[in-house]
Motif scaffolding. Structure first.
Motif, mmCIF file in Angstrom:
data_model
loop_
_atom_site.group_PDB
_atom_site.id
_atom_site.type_symbol
_atom_site.label_atom_id
_atom_site.label_comp_id
_atom_site.label_asym_id
_atom_site.label_seq_id
_atom_site.Cartn_x
_atom_site.Cartn_y
_atom_site.Cartn_z
ATOM 1 N N GLY A 1 8.866 -1.338 -13.388
ATOM 2 C CA GLY A 1 10.181 -1.255 -12.742
ATOM 3 C C GLY A 1 10.189 -0.346 -11.531
ATOM 4 O O GLY A 1 9.193 -0.225 -10.813
ATOM 5 N N LYS A 2 11.334 0.336 -11.353
ATOM 6 C CA LYS A 2 11.555 1.149 -10.156
ATOM 7 C C LYS A 2 10.558 2.323 -10.071
ATOM 8 O O LYS A 2 9.913 2.548 -9.052
ATOM 9 N N ILE A 3 10.405 3.026 -11.190
ATOM 10 C CA ILE A 3 9.476 4.170 -11.216
ATOM 11 C C ILE A 3 8.051 3.664 -10.989
ATOM 12 O O ILE A 3 7.265 4.240 -10.231
ATOM 13 N N GLY A 4 7.754 2.547 -11.659
ATOM 14 C CA GLY A 4 6.423 1.950 -11.522
ATOM 15 C C GLY A 4 6.110 1.628 -10.070
ATOM 16 O O GLY A 4 4.989 1.846 -9.601
ATOM 17 N N ALA A 5 7.104 1.146 -9.337
ATOM 18 C CA ALA A 5 6.878 0.776 -7.932
ATOM 19 C C ALA A 5 6.448 2.004 -7.118
ATOM 20 O O ALA A 5 5.517 1.930 -6.308
ATOM 21 N N TYR A 6 7.111 3.145 -7.351
ATOM 22 C CA TYR A 6 6.715 4.391 -6.655
ATOM 23 C C TYR A 6 5.267 4.721 -6.994
ATOM 24 O O TYR A 6 4.467 5.060 -6.131
ATOM 25 N N PHE B 1 6.472 -11.934 -0.991
ATOM 26 C CA PHE B 1 5.425 -11.321 -0.180
ATOM 27 C C PHE B 1 5.893 -9.939 0.245
ATOM 28 O O PHE B 1 6.801 -9.792 1.065
ATOM 29 N N GLY B 2 5.286 -8.933 -0.367
ATOM 30 C CA GLY B 2 5.632 -7.542 -0.054
ATOM 31 C C GLY B 2 4.372 -6.714 -0.061
ATOM 32 O O GLY B 2 3.268 -7.245 0.099
ATOM 33 N N PHE B 3 4.547 -5.419 -0.327
ATOM 34 C CA PHE B 3 3.390 -4.523 -0.265
ATOM 35 C C PHE B 3 2.283 -4.948 -1.232
ATOM 36 O O PHE B 3 1.107 -4.929 -0.875
ATOM 37 N N MET B 4 2.666 -5.331 -2.456
ATOM 38 C CA MET B 4 1.641 -5.638 -3.460
ATOM 39 C C MET B 4 0.644 -6.683 -2.949
ATOM 40 O O MET B 4 -0.567 -6.479 -2.992
ATOM 41 N N LEU B 5 1.162 -7.776 -2.432
ATOM 42 C CA LEU B 5 0.242 -8.826 -1.986
ATOM 43 C C LEU B 5 -0.356 -8.513 -0.610
ATOM 44 O O LEU B 5 -1.521 -8.826 -0.365
ATOM 45 N N ALA B 6 0.438 -7.912 0.282
ATOM 46 C CA ALA B 6 -0.099 -7.599 1.615
ATOM 47 C C ALA B 6 -1.283 -6.640 1.470
ATOM 48 O O ALA B 6 -2.363 -6.843 2.038
ATOM 49 N N PHE B 7 -1.083 -5.604 0.651
ATOM 50 C CA PHE B 7 -2.142 -4.633 0.405
ATOM 51 C C PHE B 7 -3.289 -5.308 -0.374
ATOM 52 O O PHE B 7 -4.469 -5.110 -0.067
ATOM 53 N N GLY B 8 -2.905 -6.099 -1.379
ATOM 54 C CA GLY B 8 -3.916 -6.795 -2.188
ATOM 55 C C GLY B 8 -4.804 -7.681 -1.322
ATOM 56 O O GLY B 8 -6.026 -7.662 -1.445
ATOM 57 N N ASP B 9 -4.179 -8.433 -0.433
ATOM 58 C CA ASP B 9 -4.928 -9.389 0.392
ATOM 59 C C ASP B 9 -5.770 -8.707 1.470
ATOM 60 O O ASP B 9 -6.885 -9.125 1.759
ATOM 61 N N LEU B 10 -5.184 -7.686 2.116
ATOM 62 C CA LEU B 10 -5.853 -7.114 3.298
ATOM 63 C C LEU B 10 -6.713 -5.891 2.988
ATOM 64 O O LEU B 10 -7.605 -5.547 3.769
ATOM 65 N N VAL B 11 -6.447 -5.217 1.873
ATOM 66 C CA VAL B 11 -7.234 -4.007 1.558
ATOM 67 C C VAL B 11 -7.995 -4.178 0.240
ATOM 68 O O VAL B 11 -9.212 -4.017 0.186
ATOM 69 N N TRP B 12 -7.242 -4.515 -0.800
ATOM 70 C CA TRP B 12 -7.828 -4.567 -2.146
ATOM 71 C C TRP B 12 -8.997 -5.554 -2.209
ATOM 72 O O TRP B 12 -10.093 -5.210 -2.667
ATOM 73 N N VAL B 13 -8.764 -6.769 -1.758
ATOM 74 C CA VAL B 13 -9.825 -7.787 -1.840
ATOM 75 C C VAL B 13 -11.042 -7.385 -0.999
ATOM 76 O O VAL B 13 -12.147 -7.237 -1.534
ATOM 77 N N PRO B 14 -10.890 -7.156 0.327
ATOM 78 C CA PRO B 14 -12.121 -6.881 1.087
ATOM 79 C C PRO B 14 -12.792 -5.550 0.775
ATOM 80 O O PRO B 14 -14.005 -5.446 0.907
ATOM 81 N N PHE B 15 -12.031 -4.539 0.341
ATOM 82 C CA PHE B 15 -12.664 -3.223 0.187
ATOM 83 C C PHE B 15 -12.937 -2.811 -1.259
ATOM 84 O O PHE B 15 -13.560 -1.787 -1.488
ATOM 85 N N THR B 16 -12.475 -3.583 -2.243
ATOM 86 C CA THR B 16 -12.883 -3.248 -3.618
ATOM 87 C C THR B 16 -13.689 -4.394 -4.247
ATOM 88 O O THR B 16 -14.531 -4.139 -5.100
ATOM 89 N N TYR B 17 -13.433 -5.630 -3.811
ATOM 90 C CA TYR B 17 -14.205 -6.732 -4.384
ATOM 91 C C TYR B 17 -15.647 -6.709 -3.871
ATOM 92 O O TYR B 17 -16.505 -7.433 -4.375
ATOM 93 N N LEU C 1 1.767 4.733 -4.405
ATOM 94 C CA LEU C 1 0.900 5.887 -4.138
ATOM 95 C C LEU C 1 -0.495 5.687 -4.720
ATOM 96 O O LEU C 1 -1.502 6.012 -4.097
ATOM 97 N N PHE C 2 -0.525 5.131 -5.922
ATOM 98 C CA PHE C 2 -1.798 5.036 -6.638
ATOM 99 C C PHE C 2 -2.777 4.047 -5.981
ATOM 100 O O PHE C 2 -3.967 4.370 -5.826
ATOM 101 N N LEU C 3 -2.289 2.864 -5.615
ATOM 102 C CA LEU C 3 -3.215 1.824 -5.147
ATOM 103 C C LEU C 3 -4.021 2.257 -3.910
ATOM 104 O O LEU C 3 -5.249 2.162 -3.915
ATOM 105 N N PRO C 4 -3.344 2.767 -2.834
ATOM 106 C CA PRO C 4 -4.146 3.203 -1.673
ATOM 107 C C PRO C 4 -5.083 4.363 -2.027
ATOM 108 O O PRO C 4 -6.243 4.371 -1.601
ATOM 109 N N ALA C 5 -4.575 5.295 -2.859
ATOM 110 C CA ALA C 5 -5.422 6.437 -3.227
ATOM 111 C C ALA C 5 -6.653 5.957 -3.995
ATOM 112 O O ALA C 5 -7.771 6.421 -3.765
#
Ligand code: NDP
Ligand SMILES: CC(C)CCC[C@@H](C)[C@H]1CC=C2C3=C(CC[C@@]21C)[C@@]1(C)CC[C@H](O)C(C)(C)[C@@H]1CC3
Length: 634
Positions: free
Chosen positions: A229-234, A471-487, A238-242
């Motif tokens: 929920g709301k707290i989880g979103a905060y 389409f928000g931060f979760m997928l934008a970050f997932g597509d452009l950062v998470w996939v190329p830099f953790t996969y 912070l957690f994903l980029p870190a």
């Protein structure tokens, strides 16, 4: 921002009070295609399509026209006479499944369970009327046995409960008219939290702040919050980029083991490199250029809530081939791709900045979208949550679909480019003439995965991301950062941590990958082909369950084996990507661990969504196909 977008929002606000039926009202709704009316609760109204979203007592949500709704008061006299001979009258109905329904009572009829039918019959349904017997059974009362997630796992118990209920149906019908308030408790009016969570309407209390937030955003259409929920979103923001930055710093260490985690933080200026940022921008622009090139098919997406079907340029395979040629030419002319290895952290930071700016743009842009353009799951009225989860379903600038482009192009093709750069870096660092066997396997396996995804690009249009997620931060970050830099962690790891493979080990890993790929591809293609053309003669051997929405559910073939055969194949492939890196460190197993968590969570999100859409037909599917991902295990 287009005027159409603004007009949609305006009309929504001024016209709501004049609606005939209000949100929360209980009325009688016509079962689509039939002349039968069942009790429904109004969830909202969509201005553009002029449709009411209603929920039947079995939890099925549908969109109905005003003329298909009637107030309960004006309806009762007629409907009572209908329900006098429950279970005996057969009415020919043309519901989406074109089923004949045995109406045991006005109320009980709303909780229709679906019959399993074979797909040849289902195909014929497309062209001519066909009767399929449908068993109507009330939802079992909430008991310790049938409540909770294990409801479908305890198949035998559940069947017993239903059989008993069925036997008692005539007896209980007598009480139906006499005790209407009891019925409210027996049937589930509200979408469940999970597949088996049969909470009654009364049991769910909406907090005043939640109500206010929804009111403020005009959020008539929304599904329950997930990701904490709301707290989880905060937290995730912070957690994903870190996490990505820590992983990148960790893999750079001599000994990337648990003992050295977390790695020491370098000075802040190390993260920033303007040149790295400009390379990322150039790469995205290059991919955007390939995306808009009028080469390849224009594919149709699945129908939206408004009934509209968007068109997508599915030229992903063309894009990866041109990219490969461009990269080969660059290497030929002396471009040193090992820059990607040595500037991995700076490239990741640059991508993160782009994904963050893009997410802000997406959120602001979505504020001008018409209500029917918003994603059900990202329309909570809470800014941070909606920013994270994605407010608008398919943000587009003219025909440029931002979500489709980001999911399928810069990050996905970038993943292969980075892996290739890691192979070159390994050769340089280890003084090799050719990449190691492990590096070749990791490169080829993941290249196959990406090329296959792009070759079958159309299939992504029937996946959860494209159909449900905003389409928000979760997928934008997932597509452009998470996939190329953790996969790419396995390839990055192998650069400094060679892991020689024996021939038998190599053969076993290749076989595992091929088995996983076969399951993944076949199951995804089967569902995609079925969703695109349910009457395809090639699929006529498959058994299906009709649902009230008009779509059927596959209940044999791959989708009769487990509820997510595609996840099973994907997990086997993930295992084959980690094995070449050996067992010295946990880091190359990171993807496998993350992927299990992601897919288990995705499966439960999908269960909630399908339960909402298909009601008892989904329960029927879950009873027939008992396991979620791994046969006889999970
Ligand atoms: N590598 C990665 O990082 C990731 C890869 N993936 C892969 O992407 C692919 C797509 O995954 P995802 O979008 O999560 O889910 P699916 O492709 O499995 O799509 C789920 C949808 O399929 C439909 N469906 C479910 N059951 C049936 C059935 N029995 N018969 C017919 N239709 C059914 C439902 O939609 P409806 O009924 O509305 O059509 C449901 O919402 C998978 O192969 C997955 O492994 C996914 C996430 C991350
Ligand atoms: C940052 C979050 C914690 C998680 C973000 C999840 C995303 C990275 C994934 C969600 C679904 C994805 C898919 C693919 C890549 C990863 C993301 C974006 C996919 C494009 C990979 C290639 C496959 O062939 C596919 C089936 C097309 C995949 C579709 C889903």
């Amino acid at each position: 921002m287009s005027q159409k977008r603004r007009a949609g929002t305006y009309l929504w606000t001024v016209m709501m009070p004049s609606l005939k039926y209000q949100k929360g009202e209980t009325v009688m709704g016509r079962w689509p295609g039939s002349s039968l009316y069942y009790e429904v609760k109004v969830l909202g109204f969509d201005l553009k399509s002029q449709l009411y979203t209603v929920i039947y007592k079995d939890g099925t949500e549908l969109e109905l026209r005003e003329q298909d709704l009637k107030s309960t008061s004006g309806f009762q006299a007629r409907s009572r006479s209908r329900s006098r001979s429950p279970g005996r009258r057969r009415s020919r109905s043309r519901s989406p499944g074109r089923t004949t329904r045995r109406s045991s009572s006005r109320t009980a009829a709303a909780v229709a369970a679906a019959a399993i039918t074979d797909n040849a019959a289902s195909s014929r349904r497309e062209t001519r009327l066909r009767d399929v017997e449908v068993t109507l059974s009330p939802l079992p009362t909430k008991t310790p046995e049938n409540n909770g997630n294990n409801r479908h796992e305890k198949n035998e118990d559940k069947l017993k409960v239903e059989n008993n209920t069925a036997n008692k149906i005539n007896e209980s019908e007598k009480k139906v008219e006499a005790e209407p308030e009891k019925i409210q408790g027996r049937y589930n009016l509200r979408r469940r939290k999970d597949d088996g969570d049969a909470k009654s309407d009364e049991a769910k209390v909406e907090h005043p702040e939640e109500k206010e937030a929804k009111k403020a955003a005009g959020a008539t259409f929304a599904t329950p919050l997930d990701f904490g929920g709301k707290i989880g979103a905060y937290f995730w923001l912070l957690f994903l980029p870190a996490w990505v930055l820590f992983l990148v710093l960790h893999v750079n260490q001599e000994d990337p083991s648990l003992a050295t985690f977390p790695p020491p933080l370098p000075p802040l200026d190390v993260f920033w490199d303007a040149q790295a940022l400009s390379f990322i921008i150039l790469w995205i622009l290059f991919q955007a250029l390939l995306y808009v090139t009028p080469v390849g098919k224009l594919s149709e997406g699945m129908p939206l809530r408004s009934g509209e079907r968007l068109k997508y340029r599915t030229n992903g395979f063309f894009a990866i081939v041109v990219s490969a040629v461009a990269v080969a030419a660059a290497v030929h002319y002396g471009v040193d791709l090992t820059y990607i290895y040595s500037h991995f952290l700076q490239l990741a930071t640059g991508s993160f900045l782009i994904s963050f700016v893009l997410s802000i743009f997406l959120y602001v842009y979505s504020r001008y979208a018409a209500p029917e353009q918003l994603a059900l799951g990202g329309n909570s009225g809470n800014v941070v949550y909606d920013f994270f989860k994605g407010h608008e379903l398919n943000p587009r600038i003219k025909n440029f679909d931002l979500k489709f482009f980001c999911e399928m192009r810069p990050g996905l093709i970038g993943w292969c480019l980075i892996n290739f750069a890691m192979a070159l870096a390994e050769m340089k660092k280890q003084g090799l003439d050719a990449p190691s066997n492990s590096m070749i396997l990791v490169n080829l396996f993941q290249l196959l995965y990406v090329v296959d995804g792009l070759w079958n690009e159309e299939a992504i249009l029937t996946t959860m991301d494209l159909m449900h997620d905003g389409f928000g931060f979760m997928l934008a970050f997932g597509d452009l950062v998470w996939v190329p830099f953790t996969y790419t962690m396995q390839a990055y790891y192998l650069v400094s941590h060679p892991s020689p493979l024996s021939v038998p080990a190599l053969t076993a890993i290749v076989i595992l990958k091929l088995v996983g790929f076969y399951i993944f591809r076949k199951s995804n293609s089967e569902k995609n082909a079925f969703r695109r053309n349910p009457s395809d003669p090639k699929l006529s051997y498959l058994k299906t369950i009709p649902t009230a929405t008009g779509k059927s559910l596959l209940v044999s073939g791959w989708w009769g084996m487990v509820r997510h055969p595609n996840y099973l194949g994907d997990l086997l492939m993930a295992l084959a990507w980690s094995l070449p890196c050996g067992f010295s460190h946990l880091l190359p197993w990171y993807y496998m661990i993350y992927f299990i968590i992601l897919l288990v969570h995705r499966d439960s999100r999908d269960m909630v969504e399908c339960r909402r859409k298909y009601g008892l037909a989904w329960d029927e599917y879950c009873r027939t196909v008992r396991y979620r991902i791994i046969p006889h295990v999970y």
